[in-house]
Design an enzyme around this catalytic site. Structure first.
Site, short mmCIF file in Angstrom:
data_model
loop_
_atom_site.label_atom_id
_atom_site.label_comp_id
_atom_site.label_asym_id
_atom_site.label_seq_id
_atom_site.Cartn_x
_atom_site.Cartn_y
_atom_site.Cartn_z
N ASN A 1 8.88 93.32 20.24
CA ASN A 1 8.66 91.92 20.64
C ASN A 1 8.01 91.07 19.55
OD1 ASN A 1 7.86 89.68 22.73
ND2 ASN A 1 5.94 90.35 21.78
N LYS B 1 16.80 86.00 14.04
CA LYS B 1 17.23 86.31 15.41
C LYS B 1 18.73 86.60 15.46
CE LYS B 1 13.15 86.02 17.28
NZ LYS B 1 12.48 87.22 17.81
N TYR C 1 13.88 81.51 10.82
CA TYR C 1 13.71 82.08 12.17
C TYR C 1 15.06 82.37 12.83
CZ TYR C 1 12.12 82.47 17.02
OH TYR C 1 11.87 82.91 18.30
N ASP D 1 0.64 96.24 11.71
CA ASP D 1 1.53 95.19 11.23
C ASP D 1 2.94 95.78 11.25
OD1 ASP D 1 3.14 93.53 9.66
OD2 ASP D 1 1.54 93.09 8.22
C1 BGC Z 1 11.17 79.69 19.82
C2 BGC Z 1 10.48 78.54 20.51
C3 BGC Z 1 11.48 77.58 21.12
C4 BGC Z 1 12.55 78.31 21.92
C5 BGC Z 1 13.65 77.38 22.39
C6 BGC Z 1 12.16 80.31 20.77
O1 BGC Z 1 12.79 81.39 20.17
O2 BGC Z 1 10.22 80.65 19.36
O3 BGC Z 1 9.63 77.88 19.60
O4 BGC Z 1 10.81 76.66 21.96
O5 BGC Z 1 13.11 79.33 21.14
O6 BGC Z 1 14.12 76.53 21.39
#
Ligand code: BGC
Length: 271
Positions: A96, A173, A169, A69
Site C-alpha cells: 500500500n 501506478k 505518480y 522504507d
Molecule cells: C491520488 C489522490 C487523488 C485521487 C483521485 C489518488 O491516487 O493519490 O491525490 O485525489 O487519486 O484523483
C-alpha cells in the site's frame, strides 16, 4: 458486525505497508476486525504506527508495528524476517505504501521522478518478492486459506486516468497495473492470488487540498458520479474481501473503488 468482521480472516497473518496513515491504516483496522494479525508498517511515524496497533488491539485483535522504507531492499528483507520470526509466516501482503511529489513536467527533477517510482513501484516489487518467496516455501495451509498467499497492490484510478502535473505518480501506478497482472500470471499455478485496488478520491492526508474546503470539495465532486468523496473504510472493506477466500478464483484483476471516477463523468451530459 457484518460478514467481513469476525471469522473471515481468522488466524491469517497480514502485512500492510504504509499502514500508519490514510488508506493503509483503514486497511489494517479492517483486516484486524476480520480476525487477521496485522503488521502495521510505517516509514517515520512510530507514534502513528503504534496508534493503529492500539486501535486493532482495542477492537480485540492482534498487531505490531514495524519500521521499514519499502524502497530499500535491506529494510524490506529485515521487515519480513522480523514478521516471520514473530508469527511464523505471512498469508496476506497489502502493498500500500505510496506517495506523491507533484510538479509541472518541465520542472520535474530526476530525484522527484526516481523517488516516486522507487516508493510506489519498486517498493511493491521488493515486498511482493519477499512474500512470494515465503508463500512458495510454505505452500497452502488449508486450515487458514485455500490459497498459498494473497497479494493486494494498492494502485490508483491514475493507473488508467492520465494526470497532468503528476506524471511521475501516474507512471508509477500505470506500472503497478502491469506489475500486478504479470506477477498474477506467473504465480497463479502456485496458488498465489495477486489483485489490485484502484481507489479514486479518498479523504486522506495525500489529497487534503482537494477536499479540505467546500469549494475544493465541490470541484472534486464534479469528477465523482456517486457524489461523495470516498472514505478509507471503503477501501478497507474491499481489502478484506480480496484477501479472503470469498474472492478465491479472482486473480490479476483491478477493483476500481472510485464512486465512478473512471466512468468519464463528463459524458453524462456531454458527447
Ligand atoms: C491520488 C489522490 C487523488 C485521487 C483521485 C489518488 O491516487 O493519490 O491525490 O485525489 O487519486 O484523483
Amino acid at each position: 458486525m457484518n460478514f467481513l468482521e469476525g471469522e473471515i480472516l481468522q488466524g491469517q497473518r497480514a502485512l500492510v505497508t504504509g499502514g500508519s496513515s490514510g488508506i493503509g491504516a483503514a486497511v489494517c483496522r479492517a483486516l484486524g476486525k476480520a480476525g487477521a494479525r496485522v503488521v502495521v508498517n510505517y516509514l517515520s511515524s512510530k507514534e502513528e504506527g503504534e496508534q493503529v496497533v492500539a486501535d486493532i488491539e482495542a477492537a480485540g485483535g492482534q498487531a505490531m508495528a514495524i519500521q521499514a522504507d519499502v524502497s530499500k531492499e535491506d529494510d524490506v528483507k529485515r521487515m519480513f524476517a522480523q514478521m516471520i520470526e514473530a508469527w511464523g509466516s505471512i498469508d496476506i501482503l497489502v502493498a500500500n505504501a505510496g506517495m506523491q511529489w507533484d510538479g509541472p513536467f518541465h520542472e520535474m527533477s530526476l530525484k522527484q521522478w526516481n523517488k516516486v517510482l522507487d516508493v510506489n513501484l519498486t517498493g511493491q516489487f521488493l515486498c511482493a518478492r519477499e512474500a512470494v518467496i515465503e508463500f512458495n516455501r510454505r505452500g497452502i495451509d488449508s486450515d487458514l486459506s485455500c490459497a498459498a498467499g494473497k497479494i493486494i497492490c494498492m494502485s490508483s484510478v491514475h493507473d488508467i486516468i492520465p494526470w497532468a502535473g503528476h506524471v511521475n505518480y501516474a507512471t508509477s501506478k500505470g506500472g503497478v497495473l502491469m506489475f500486478m497482472q504479470s506477477l498474477a500470471q506467473e504465480v497463479a499455478h502456485n496458488k498465489i492470488r495477486v489483485n489490485a485496488i484502484s481507489p479514486g478520491a479518498i479523504k486522506t492526508p495525500i489529497n487534503r487540498a482537494a477536499w479540505e474546503t467546500p469549494e475544493a470539495e465541490a470541484e472534486l465532486l464534479k469528477l465523482i458520479p456517486y457524489e461523495r468523496v470516498g472514505n478509507p473504510e471503503d477501501i478497507g472493506r474491499a481489502a478484506v474481501w480480496l484477501a479472503s477466500d470469498a474472492s478465491d478464483y479472482m486473480t490479476g484483476t483491478t477493483s476500481y473503488i472510485d464512486g465512478g471516477m473512471t466512468l468519464y463523468p463528463g459524458f453524462r451530459e456531454g458527447g
